[in-house]
Design a protein around this motif. Structure first.
Motif, mmCIF file in Angstrom:
data_model
loop_
_atom_site.group_PDB
_atom_site.id
_atom_site.type_symbol
_atom_site.label_atom_id
_atom_site.label_comp_id
_atom_site.label_asym_id
_atom_site.label_seq_id
_atom_site.Cartn_x
_atom_site.Cartn_y
_atom_site.Cartn_z
ATOM 1 N N GLY A 86 0.828 -1.210 0.000
ATOM 2 C CA GLY A 86 0.000 0.000 0.000
ATOM 3 C C GLY A 86 0.858 1.254 0.000
ATOM 4 O O GLY A 86 0.578 2.220 -0.717
ATOM 5 N N LEU A 87 1.925 1.245 0.804
ATOM 6 C CA LEU A 87 2.848 2.387 0.831
ATOM 7 C C LEU A 87 3.567 2.552 -0.505
ATOM 8 O O LEU A 87 3.795 3.668 -0.971
ATOM 9 N N LEU A 88 3.900 1.435 -1.108
ATOM 10 C CA LEU A 88 4.531 1.467 -2.423
ATOM 11 C C LEU A 88 3.582 2.080 -3.448
ATOM 12 O O LEU A 88 3.987 2.896 -4.282
ATOM 13 N N GLY A 89 2.313 1.725 -3.344
ATOM 14 C CA GLY A 89 1.302 2.304 -4.238
ATOM 15 C C GLY A 89 1.164 3.807 -4.056
ATOM 16 O O GLY A 89 1.049 4.559 -5.032
ATOM 17 N N VAL A 90 1.185 4.254 -2.810
ATOM 18 C CA VAL A 90 1.103 5.694 -2.529
ATOM 19 C C VAL A 90 2.328 6.409 -3.098
ATOM 20 O O VAL A 90 2.217 7.491 -3.681
ATOM 21 N N THR A 91 3.495 5.798 -2.958
ATOM 22 C CA THR A 91 4.723 6.380 -3.485
ATOM 23 C C THR A 91 4.656 6.498 -5.007
ATOM 24 O O THR A 91 4.999 7.535 -5.580
ATOM 25 N N LEU A 92 4.185 5.454 -5.657
ATOM 26 C CA LEU A 92 4.065 5.489 -7.119
ATOM 27 C C LEU A 92 3.004 6.500 -7.557
ATOM 28 O O LEU A 92 3.166 7.156 -8.593
ATOM 29 N N GLU A 93 1.951 6.644 -6.777
ATOM 30 C CA GLU A 93 0.932 7.646 -7.094
ATOM 31 C C GLU A 93 1.519 9.055 -6.970
ATOM 32 O O GLU A 93 1.255 9.918 -7.797
ATOM 33 N N TRP A 94 2.332 9.287 -5.941
ATOM 34 C CA TRP A 94 3.003 10.578 -5.795
ATOM 35 C C TRP A 94 3.896 10.851 -7.003
ATOM 36 O O TRP A 94 3.895 11.956 -7.549
ATOM 37 N N ILE A 95 4.638 9.840 -7.444
ATOM 38 C CA ILE A 95 5.499 9.993 -8.611
ATOM 39 C C ILE A 95 4.667 10.345 -9.839
ATOM 40 O O ILE A 95 5.010 11.247 -10.604
ATOM 41 N N ARG A 96 3.538 9.679 -10.007
ATOM 42 C CA ARG A 96 2.660 9.952 -11.154
ATOM 43 C C ARG A 96 2.114 11.371 -11.107
ATOM 44 O O ARG A 96 2.104 12.077 -12.118
ATOM 45 N N ILE A 97 1.707 11.818 -9.936
ATOM 46 C CA ILE A 97 1.162 13.168 -9.792
ATOM 47 C C ILE A 97 2.232 14.205 -10.111
ATOM 48 O O ILE A 97 1.980 15.185 -10.816
ATOM 49 N N GLU A 98 3.438 13.999 -9.594
ATOM 50 C CA GLU A 98 4.523 14.952 -9.855
ATOM 51 C C GLU A 98 4.856 14.990 -11.345
ATOM 52 O O GLU A 98 5.090 16.061 -11.901
ATOM 53 N N LEU A 99 4.878 13.844 -11.996
ATOM 54 C CA LEU A 99 5.165 13.824 -13.432
ATOM 55 C C LEU A 99 4.070 14.514 -14.227
ATOM 56 O O LEU A 99 4.354 15.278 -15.155
ATOM 57 N N CYS A 100 2.823 14.256 -13.873
ATOM 58 C CA CYS A 100 1.712 14.910 -14.573
ATOM 59 C C CYS A 100 1.710 16.419 -14.330
ATOM 60 O O CYS A 100 1.374 17.196 -15.221
ATOM 61 N N ALA A 101 2.077 16.824 -13.130
ATOM 62 C CA ALA A 101 2.102 18.252 -12.806
ATOM 63 C C ALA A 101 3.333 18.934 -13.402
ATOM 64 O O ALA A 101 3.367 20.155 -13.512
ATOM 65 N N GLY A 102 4.335 18.156 -13.781
ATOM 66 C CA GLY A 102 5.551 18.719 -14.353
ATOM 67 C C GLY A 102 6.444 19.393 -13.327
ATOM 68 O O GLY A 102 7.120 20.365 -13.632
ATOM 69 N N THR A 103 6.445 18.875 -12.101
ATOM 70 C CA THR A 103 7.241 19.488 -11.039
ATOM 71 C C THR A 103 8.228 18.480 -10.462
ATOM 72 O O THR A 103 8.016 17.273 -10.535
ATOM 73 N N ASN A 104 9.308 18.995 -9.883
ATOM 74 C CA ASN A 104 10.307 18.180 -9.179
ATOM 75 C C ASN A 104 10.815 17.014 -10.022
ATOM 76 O O ASN A 104 10.980 15.898 -9.527
ATOM 77 N N PHE A 105 11.089 17.268 -11.294
ATOM 78 C CA PHE A 105 11.426 16.184 -12.206
ATOM 79 C C PHE A 105 12.653 15.393 -11.768
ATOM 80 O O PHE A 105 12.637 14.160 -11.776
ATOM 81 N N GLU A 106 13.727 16.076 -11.376
ATOM 82 C CA GLU A 106 14.958 15.376 -11.002
ATOM 83 C C GLU A 106 14.742 14.501 -9.771
ATOM 84 O O GLU A 106 15.200 13.363 -9.714
ATOM 85 N N LEU A 107 14.015 15.036 -8.792
ATOM 86 C CA LEU A 107 13.708 14.274 -7.587
ATOM 87 C C LEU A 107 12.878 13.037 -7.925
ATOM 88 O O LEU A 107 13.178 11.925 -7.493
ATOM 89 N N VAL A 108 11.867 13.226 -8.737
ATOM 90 C CA VAL A 108 10.975 12.131 -9.118
ATOM 91 C C VAL A 108 11.724 11.083 -9.933
ATOM 92 O O VAL A 108 11.539 9.878 -9.745
ATOM 93 N N GLN A 109 12.575 11.535 -10.829
ATOM 94 C CA GLN A 109 13.354 10.603 -11.643
ATOM 95 C C GLN A 109 14.242 9.727 -10.750
ATOM 96 O O GLN A 109 14.312 8.506 -10.937
ATOM 97 N N ALA A 110 14.894 10.337 -9.777
ATOM 98 C CA ALA A 110 15.751 9.577 -8.860
ATOM 99 C C ALA A 110 14.927 8.585 -8.040
ATOM 100 O O ALA A 110 15.330 7.434 -7.857
ATOM 101 N N PHE A 111 13.769 9.030 -7.553
ATOM 102 C CA PHE A 111 12.910 8.147 -6.766
ATOM 103 C C PHE A 111 12.398 6.989 -7.610
ATOM 104 O O PHE A 111 12.391 5.841 -7.165
ATOM 105 N N LEU A 112 11.937 7.284 -8.807
ATOM 106 C CA LEU A 112 11.413 6.225 -9.666
ATOM 107 C C LEU A 112 12.492 5.189 -9.956
ATOM 108 O O LEU A 112 12.244 3.980 -9.865
ATOM 109 N N HIS A 113 13.694 5.647 -10.255
ATOM 110 C CA HIS A 113 14.800 4.726 -10.518
ATOM 111 C C HIS A 113 15.053 3.832 -9.311
ATOM 112 O O HIS A 113 15.165 2.608 -9.425
#
Length: 127
Positions: A86-113
């Motif tokens: 469930g926590l993993l799902g929330v984390t992936l949802e946060w990543i999706r929201i940040e990517l869709c919003a176009g914010t914090n790209f470098e942070l999100v890229q590092a987290f996704l990796h």
């Protein structure tokens, strides 16, 4: 205003988009296809939801890289870990929201990796 923001979050997380009836006349649509209009609504919805994750980002900015890595490693302990999934799902949802919003790209890229590297087996093994 807070209730509307809560409705927007619920609509976004359920895969829908809350339609705002108060569209102004200057927001005319100039020959956009339906797909482009839907994409614009998705971006707009993500930008409305994204501020709810701001406290998380502030906390991450205070942490060391090794502290963040430790938290990501202990996020989910395997395929059988329902709470962790469930926590993993929330984390992936946060990543999706940040990517869709176009914010914090470098942070999100590092987290996704890092999330994919650490939890690929869990993500493959769970529906």
């Amino acid at each position: 205003a807070m209730e509307k923001a809560h409705l927007e979050v619920q609509a976004y997380l359920s895969g829908g988009v809350l339609i705002d009836d108060e569209e102004s006349d200057d927001e005319q649509e100039y020959g956009f296809t339906e797909k482009e209009k839907a994409y614009q609504k998705l971006i707009s919805a993500a930008r409305k939801v994204q501020p709810f994750y701001r406290p998380v980002i502030k906390q991450l900015e205070k942490m060391t890289p090794s502290g963040i890595d430790f938290e990501l490693q202990s996020l989910c302990l395997g395929i059988e870990d329902d709470d962790g999934a469930g926590l993993l799902g929330v984390t992936l949802e946060w990543i999706r929201i940040e990517l869709c919003a176009g914010t914090n790209f470098e942070l999100v890229q590092a987290f996704l990796h890092r999330v994919l590297k650490l939890h690929a087996e869990t993500l493959r093994g769970r529906p």
